[in-house]
Write an enzyme that holds these catalytic residues in place. Structure first.
Site, short mmCIF file in Angstrom:
data_model
loop_
_atom_site.label_atom_id
_atom_site.label_comp_id
_atom_site.label_asym_id
_atom_site.label_seq_id
_atom_site.Cartn_x
_atom_site.Cartn_y
_atom_site.Cartn_z
N CYS A 117 0.80 -1.22 0.00
CA CYS A 117 0.00 0.00 0.00
C CYS A 117 0.83 1.28 0.00
O CYS A 117 0.31 2.36 -0.22
CB CYS A 117 -0.94 0.00 1.20
SG CYS A 117 -1.90 -1.53 1.34
N HIS A 248 -3.55 6.70 2.09
CA HIS A 248 -4.02 5.38 1.67
C HIS A 248 -5.37 5.12 2.29
O HIS A 248 -5.57 5.32 3.49
CB HIS A 248 -3.00 4.32 2.09
CG HIS A 248 -3.51 2.93 2.01
ND1 HIS A 248 -4.14 2.43 0.88
CD2 HIS A 248 -3.49 1.91 2.91
CE1 HIS A 248 -4.47 1.17 1.10
NE2 HIS A 248 -4.09 0.84 2.32
N ASN A 278 -10.36 -0.68 -0.02
CA ASN A 278 -8.90 -0.65 0.05
C ASN A 278 -8.35 -1.23 -1.25
O ASN A 278 -8.51 -2.42 -1.52
CB ASN A 278 -8.44 -1.47 1.25
CG ASN A 278 -6.93 -1.48 1.44
OD1 ASN A 278 -6.17 -1.20 0.51
ND2 ASN A 278 -6.49 -1.81 2.64
#
Length: 321
Positions: A117, A248, A278
């Site tokens: 990420c 993020h 996500n």
């Protein structure tokens, strides 16, 4: 020591998500969960899932084509293509090489980076260094994922979180943009808290994504504020001088807590997690493209982009857009 700002202009930004949408109610029909349970704990309402004819490379290729079209740049003018992903189509060829071939960027050196990420932010830092070359002018940094193919769709702890998509930017060492500061950190001793696709696993479940949610949450709410503060300090700025914090999109509660820790208004932290979930390395570039297209971000504003997750990794880059 504050670095000298370097030319680093975002000429174009773009994002792409699959057409198929999976809602929380869809998931509730196949596992022990509910729309209310998911929303309260994550902020996610829906996520996009790749179809049989879609992959990480095809999503990234579409984004690359959009970026070139927006900027009016030919593919043969690209010097570098960097793709951040933890869900490539193949171990080899690299996703970036697939994109390079698909768009006809014959002069571009292309390769992937794997930092989960944080990958897109790591890629931005790397591209800033690459663009410093005397004969270099344009580079693509893309983040793309098909995490739906790493998820055990019977595991409530992970299946509700992740989605697919790609995003990216076309960068130049010319123009009014600036690279102002950065903070990159890797905590490899904690990497077991988030794993996916074990290549030598002894059980079928090793192929899926596994996460210690409590450990990752604790890591994020501690490491992200520190990284943001360190990068802003290196840029010679105060937190109040940052116009937008693009984090993020792992969990809405994490973002809210980070804003509180930094004593910054939550409206400086745009979110799109409700719609896309996500998306790991695609997360920050998808959010960036959306906020630029929506007019929330204007030329000359200061942006702090921060990724965090598998590795464990955290990274922040501060830019003047």
């Amino acid at each position: 020591m504050t670095p000298t700002p370097s030319g680093f202009t975002i000429l174009a930004s773009a994002g792409q998500v699959p057409a198929k949408v999976v809602t929380n109610d869809d998931l509730a029909a196949r596992m022990d969960t509910s729309d209310e349970w998911i929303r309260q704990r994550t902020g996610i309402h829906t996520r996009h899932i790749a179809g049989d004819d879609e992959s990480t490379s095809t999503l990234c290729t579409t984004v690359a084509q959009q970026l070139l079209h927006q900027a009016g740049i030919g593919a043969d003018q690209l010097s570098y293509i960097v793709v951040a992903t933890m869900s490539p189509d193949y171990a080899t060829p690299a996703t970036a090489a697939q994109v390079q071939g698909a768009i006809g960027a014959a002069n571009a050196v292309a390769f992937d980076i794997s930092a989960a990420c944080s990958g897109f932010v790591y890629g931005l830092h790397l591209m800033q260094r690459l663009l410093a070359g005397p004969d270099v002018r344009y580079g693509l940094v893309l983040g793309g994922e098909t995490l739906s193919r790493l998820v055990d769709w019977t595991d409530r702890s992970t299946a509700v979180l992740f989605g697919d998509g790609a995003g990216g930017v076309l960068l130049s060492n010319q123009g009014s943009g600036q690279y102002l500061g950065r903070d990159l950190r890797t905590l490899g001793d904690q990497g077991a808290y988030l794993t996916a696709r074990a290549l030598h696993g002894q059980a079928p479940s090793d192929a899926f994504l596994h996460m210690n949610g409590r450990k990752i949450y604790t890591f994020a709410v501690r490491a992200v504020p520190r990284s943001l503060q360190a990068a802003v300090d290196q840029a010679g700025l105060s937190l109040d001088q940052v116009d937008h914090f693009l984090l993020h999109q792992a969990n809405a509660r994490i973002i809210t807590q980070v804003a509180k820790e930094l004593d910054q208004p939550l409206d400086k932290f745009p979110m799109n997690i409700a719609a896309v979930g996500n998306t790991a390395a695609a997360s920050e570039p998808l959010l960036l493209a959306e906020t630029i297209a929506g007019g929330q971000i204007q030329r000359g504003e200061v942006l702090a982009l921060c990724g965090f997750g598998g590795g464990l990794t955290v990274g922040t880059v501060v830019l003047r857009y």
